[in-house]
Design an enzyme around this catalytic site. Structure first.
Site, PDB file in Angstrom:
ATOM      1  CG  ASP A 194     -23.043 -11.000  17.748  1.00  8.59           C
ATOM      2  OD1 ASP A 194     -21.872 -10.786  17.348  1.00  8.59           O
ATOM      3  OD2 ASP A 194     -23.678 -12.019  17.467  1.00  8.59           O
ATOM      4  CG  HIS A 264     -19.869 -13.347  17.495  1.00  9.07           C
ATOM      5  ND1 HIS A 264     -19.894 -12.467  16.435  1.00  9.07           N
ATOM      6  CD2 HIS A 264     -19.779 -14.592  16.968  1.00  9.07           C
ATOM      7  CE1 HIS A 264     -19.836 -13.151  15.298  1.00  9.07           C
ATOM      8  NE2 HIS A 264     -19.741 -14.449  15.596  1.00  9.07           N
ATOM      9  CD  GLU A 328     -19.291 -16.509  12.432  1.00 10.03           C
ATOM     10  OE1 GLU A 328     -19.546 -16.697  11.216  1.00 10.03           O
ATOM     11  OE2 GLU A 328     -19.828 -15.605  13.098  1.00 10.03           O
TER      12      GLU A 328
END
Length: 541
Positions: A194, A264, A328
């Site tokens: 991440d 990420h 995301e």
């Protein structure tokens, strides 16, 4: 519930000089499909001398694990692959049984037999027996004559752990796998990368761990703008990953790695800034949240990087599925990146409906990665944002932004794993936020035990075909605010028990009040293992 209730009445009626507390009780978590009392005297644990097992590595492993569980309760036994007529627990394979993960436990005065079509079915029978044996007073001294027949509802029963935001080492990960085994969970979703840290050694790209595994500072609180300025990080070597995968295999748990992309990825960009749209500089992210800098979809070097990483990941993890994230991923950089816009033009990508051309560029990215995985005999799982960018129906969707995306995906032919935040994000509070002023800081939200238990993954409104595509349920533990092993244990327990019941048991058997009593018994195993758990999980109900 009828057969279970009949069984309970019959068990209480068994003649014994011992109290009911000293009898094994098969009303465990998750609740078996069927428990039927039989005529005859109970099996006395004082007569247990040996565990006998059918030949084979995994059957020996099952026997050895059962012996370990019995030792934890104070009973030492020998193992043998020879037939024993009495005074034994026998682990047997029965090819006539129809369910691959199903088992049958048969208790007579002479012995206890656990059968399964495959070793993994026997393993789940072992888990049920060990939970049945532990009482408030210790190990039960007798097992009433009974037949337990059981098999799971869903083939995919998952639990997730994020080691990127805060790092947890091999010992804890293996303990976490033991926790999953106790709850009949068969998939460990291992979130390895991440923005805040890259946690797996990739030999072709060494800077991923040399640089990307360590952040130089970490935000204090909820993105306050204050930092501790302490170097933080860690990673798993490839040998450590192999050890974890083998440890899980011995417990019939598949480890599915997640390499989240194209978003990420700031830890990777800090290591290799040429993979971003701007070229950097980047840092391993000290804050929590979603960030604009993602992998550049216009660079061929990006795809060479992804394929090189996945080659080594596939060598380490034999799982059918590889999780490629897809959540995301802001399109901010792609909208102004010349390379990305050139890629859009070259591929003839256009906006369609609510999807912008950049949305559909992510579809191109993910489909290209999925095709590469498919060429290696693997399948892709991704988060439900992939539904917004035109991915192939062959991609399995993990529905986290609610249940609706997963239901729509199942109607389109995607296999779906249900992980909606409002039920299965175990980084949320277990008790009301306005209670217990001394409660630790968490991301927020409120997911009490009863809400976890209440979820129904396959609503009646779905078509018959779509219902077949709901392959399982999972809960997630994200660790932005979960920074110790004890804290991680506390956040997942006892909610993992409620998760296990809806993953395994039939919905018509669900009864929350009955479950709570059984969960209190399961808490005794948590105590025996010295695992922390939320003892006030239902205090405010």
């Amino acid at each position: 519930m009828k057969k279970i209730l009949i069984c309970l009445v019959a068990l209480v009626a068994v003649p014994s000089l011992l109290s009911a507390q000293r009898q094994a009780d098969f009303n465990v978590v998750p609740l078996p499909q069927e428990c039927v009392a039989q005529k005859g005297k109970p099996f006395l644990m004082e007569n247990l001398q040996v565990i006998c097992y059918d030949e084979g590595e995994m059957m020996w492993q099952n026997a050895d694990l059962l012996a370990q569980y019995l030792r934890m309760m104070g009973k030492a036994v020998e193992l043998t692959d020879q037939k024993v007529k009495a005074g034994c627990i026998a682990l047997r394979l029965n090819p006539k049984m129809t369910e691959p993960e199903g088992y049958r436990i048969t208790v007579t005065e002479k012995k206890v037999v656990i059968e399964g079509q495959q070793p993994k079915g026997v393993f789940y029978g072992v888990q049920t027996l060990r939970k049945a044996l532990l009482t408030a007073d210790g190990m039960a001294q007798e097992i009433p004559a009974v037949t337990v027949t059981d098999a799971p509802r869903f083939p995919y029963r998952g639990m997730h752990l994020d080691v990127s935001r805060h790092f947890f080492g091999v010992d804890f990960v293996e303990q976490y796998i033991d926790m999953l085994a106790l709850h009949h969970i068969n998939v460990f979703h291992f979130h390895l990368t991440d923005d805040q840290g890259w946690r797996v050694e990739i030999k072709k790209w060494p800077k991923l761990t040399e640089v990307g595994a360590y952040r130089q500072r970490t935000v204090v609180g909820r993105n306050t703008g204050l930092y501790d300025y302490t170097r933080y990080g860690g990673f798993f070597t490839q040998e450590e990953i192999k050890e974890i995968v083998e440890y899980a295999r011995q417990r019939y748990i598949t480890v599915i790695p997640e390499i989240d992309m194209p978003g990420h990825m700031e830890a990777a960009l800090a290591a290799y800034p040429e993979l971003g749209c701007t070229g950097g500089p980047y840092e391993v992210e000290p804050n929590w949240g979603v960030f604009d800098d993602i992998l550049c979809a216009g660079r061929e070097e990006t795809f060479r990087f992804v394929e090189g990483v996945l080659d080594e990941i596939m060598e380490l993890f034999p799982s059918e599925y590889i999780h490629i994230g897809g959540d995301e991923a802001p399109r901010t950089r792609w909208k102004v990146c010349e390379r990305c816009q050139r890629r859009i033009a070259q591929e003839g990508i256009t906006a369609e409906g609510k999807q912008s051309k950049e949305d559909r560029l992510q579809g191109y990215f993910m489909k290209r990665v999925e095709k590469y995985l498919n060429s290696k005999g693997r399948k892709a799982i991704g988060w439900d944002e992939l539904l917004d960018c035109d991915v192939n129906p062959s991609t399995t969707i993990m529905s986290w932004r609610g249940q609706e995306g997963g239901l729509a995906a199942s109607e389109k032919g995607h296999d779906v794993i249900m992980v909606p935040t409002s039920w299965f994000y175990f980084d949320y509070y277990q008790t009301p936020e306005n209670d217990y002023w001394h409660k630790p800081l968490l991301i927020g939200g409120y997911v009490p035990l009863e809400k976890v238990y209440s979820f129904e993954p396959v609503p009646e409104s779905l078509t018959a075909a779509a219902k077949q595509h709901i392959i399982g349920v999972q809960a997630n533990l994200w660790t932005e605010y979960v920074y110790t092993e004890e804290f991680a244990e506390y956040q997942v327990l006892p909610r993992m028990g409620a998760l296990a019941e809806l993953q395994w048991s039939r919905p018509e058997k669900k009864d929350y009040e009955n479950y709570k009593a059984r969960q209190l018994r399961l808490n005794k195993w948590y105590d025996l293992c010295h695992w922390k758990y939320c003892g006030v999980a239902w205090e405010k109900e």
